[in-house]
Scaffold this active site. Sequence first.
Site, PDB file in Angstrom:
ATOM      1  N   LYS A 228       1.026  -1.669  -0.328  1.00  0.00           N
ATOM      2  CA  LYS A 228       0.313  -0.070  -0.211  1.00  0.00           C
ATOM      3  C   LYS A 228       0.618   1.107   0.173  1.00  0.00           C
ATOM      4  CE  LYS A 228      -4.239  -1.675   2.583  1.00  0.00           C
ATOM      5  NZ  LYS A 228      -4.969  -1.696   1.337  1.00  0.00           N
TER       6      LYS A 228
ATOM      7  N   ARG B  40     -10.502 -11.005   1.273  1.00  0.00           N
ATOM      8  CA  ARG B  40     -11.233 -12.209   0.512  1.00  0.00           C
ATOM      9  C   ARG B  40     -10.742 -13.725   0.744  1.00  0.00           C
ATOM     10  NH1 ARG B  40     -11.414  -8.720  -4.774  1.00  0.00           N
ATOM     11  NH2 ARG B  40     -11.423  -7.589  -2.966  1.00  0.00           N
TER      12      ARG B  40
HETATM   13  N1  BES Z   1      -8.443  -3.748   4.260  1.00  0.00           N
HETATM   14  C1  BES Z   1      -8.082  -3.714   2.978  1.00  0.00           C
HETATM   15  C2  BES Z   1      -9.582  -2.219   2.565  1.00  0.00           C
HETATM   16  C3  BES Z   1     -10.119  -1.411   3.121  1.00  0.00           C
HETATM   17  C4  BES Z   1      -9.129   0.007   2.567  1.00  0.00           C
HETATM   18  C5  BES Z   1     -10.288  -0.553   4.103  1.00  0.00           C
HETATM   19  C6  BES Z   1      -8.638   1.200   2.976  1.00  0.00           C
HETATM   20  C7  BES Z   1     -10.520   0.673   4.375  1.00  0.00           C
HETATM   21  C8  BES Z   1      -9.878   1.740   3.813  1.00  0.00           C
HETATM   22  C9  BES Z   1      -8.883  -4.478   2.017  1.00  0.00           C
HETATM   23  O1  BES Z   1      -7.613  -5.391   2.582  1.00  0.00           O
HETATM   24  C10 BES Z   1      -7.769  -3.334   0.879  1.00  0.00           C
HETATM   25  O2  BES Z   1      -6.472  -3.796   0.447  1.00  0.00           O
HETATM   26  N2  BES Z   1      -8.540  -3.961  -0.147  1.00  0.00           N
HETATM   27  C11 BES Z   1      -8.654  -3.506  -1.661  1.00  0.00           C
HETATM   28  C12 BES Z   1      -8.903  -4.227  -2.802  1.00  0.00           C
HETATM   29  C13 BES Z   1      -8.587  -4.467  -3.972  1.00  0.00           C
HETATM   30  C14 BES Z   1      -6.408  -4.738  -4.551  1.00  0.00           C
HETATM   31  C15 BES Z   1      -8.921  -4.824  -4.775  1.00  0.00           C
HETATM   32  C16 BES Z   1      -8.404  -1.925  -2.010  1.00  0.00           C
HETATM   33  O3  BES Z   1      -9.715  -1.635  -1.612  1.00  0.00           O
HETATM   34  O4  BES Z   1      -8.103  -1.188  -2.119  1.00  0.00           O
HETATM   35 MN    MN Z   2      -5.293  -5.836   1.983  1.00  0.00          MN
END
Ligand code: BES
Ligand code: MN
Length: 497
Positions: free
Chosen positions: A280, A354
Amino acid sequence: MEYTVKSGSPEKQRIGCVVAAVFASRKLSPSAKVLDKASGGLISNLIRRGELEGDIGGTLLLHNVENTLCDRILLIGCGKEKDLDTSAYCQINKVMASTLEANGATEVASYLTEIPVKNRSLGWKIQLAIEGIEDALYKFTQLKTDKKTSRRPLRKFIFSVSGRGQLMDGEAAVRTGMAIASGIRLCKDIANLPGNLCTPDYIARQALNMQKQFPATRVQVMEENELEQLGMGAFLSVSKGSAQPGKLITIEYSGGTETQKPIVFVGKGVTFDSGGISLKPGAAMDEMKFDMCGAASVLGAITACAELQLEINLVGVIPTVENMPDGKASKPGDIVTSMSGQTIEILNTDAEGRLILCDALTYAERFDPDAVIDIATLTGACVVALGEHPAGLLSNHRPLVNGLLNAGQASGDRCWELPLWDDYQSQLDSNFADMANIGGKSAGAITAACFLSRFAKKYHWAHLDIAGIAWRSGKEKGATGRPVGLLVQYVLDRIAE
Ligand code: BES
Ligand code: MN
Ligand code: ZN
């Protein structure tokens, strides 16, 4: 704090503070009228002079009012009497709690129990008031050396009711409200801890604590070698990049009969989500310590239900891991086999929630569930779609959707349905495996749920995406304790049906 229910006239309360409502515009509630009369019109005079309009957010604090026995009277603006709905009521309680905290009263008698909220009972008002007060007074000070505790904290809160006939209902509501508030507090305490302290092992120890506290609960913690035996290749593809071993925790609460099928809560417990190799960006990455809020809400909800000794069977399933980049971590393009046998191409290691949830959903089959509800901070896309007010709700069963929507309305901890149409499923197509773990640019909250739905075919299932509601950012950064209120309300409604 101690909460009690009493009947009696406001001017006769020998107490630190009496709280009464004023509606917009400048309309006294019945209790405010009684106090006004006792004081020879003091309140109506002040209000005529423009000291309080009665809008929500407005307050007026009076000291040593003549012919009353209390030290203070706190008048609270409650808005237009006919517009009072759940969210207005929650706001009013929040204003009341923070005002009381600031003015040093330790014992309070509230007459806000008399304000009319559309379609809501006295018990409901008491229950939500307790949740609101406890929420407003919550502070996470464990990790500060100076705990800055108030020298005169609120100690005692009396809900005034109009007659003795209401005492029983009121007292039952106090018990429910306090149990839910303690579940919410537990959820916040665990979720606010940083990733170096709140590890998968820490979450497991919290679950084991519940077993000590409540005889009707049984907790099992499974280690990675056992998960390997079960074939949880999707789960392990996430945990293998971390020095912290992943765990699968199950909590069984048996308050119902032996043959009664349980409601299963599955909570995402990623104690820190760095994104893994699909790292990230740095901004606000600290907030990814909250990626275990689903797990914390399951612990909180079952705690509340166990405290109330509800006659129902519940199971909590918590897959918990840390998502880290490492020489051993999964790489984009890796293909893994889930416990269900379906293969998954990991196109983005940041879509890890997931991957752990799909194996937990397959595992949930063995409880022969009445319904399975997973709770997960799953997608940023859900925050884009719905913001920070409702959780996203996607489900394969209409009655479950209706039950959760209604429980959301009643608890003030709302959710909102998004479509789980088959039309979206093809976004998960993979050239190399049964499916990919991401669904492309559009409808990210929905394609995440579509992915999960492929592992939830054998039972009634709902998915709550709590990415937007589980914590607040900015100056008030911290866990909200949601959706504990929603989950407990859903359980209460199921028992009542
Ligand atoms: N934990 C995150 C989701 C999230 C992101 C919650 C920002 C709250 C704030 C999850 O594991 C994630 O990183 N999801 C990705 C999915 C994508 C790679 C398809 C996302 O939402 O960017
Ligand atoms: Mn994630
Ligand atoms: Zn995540």
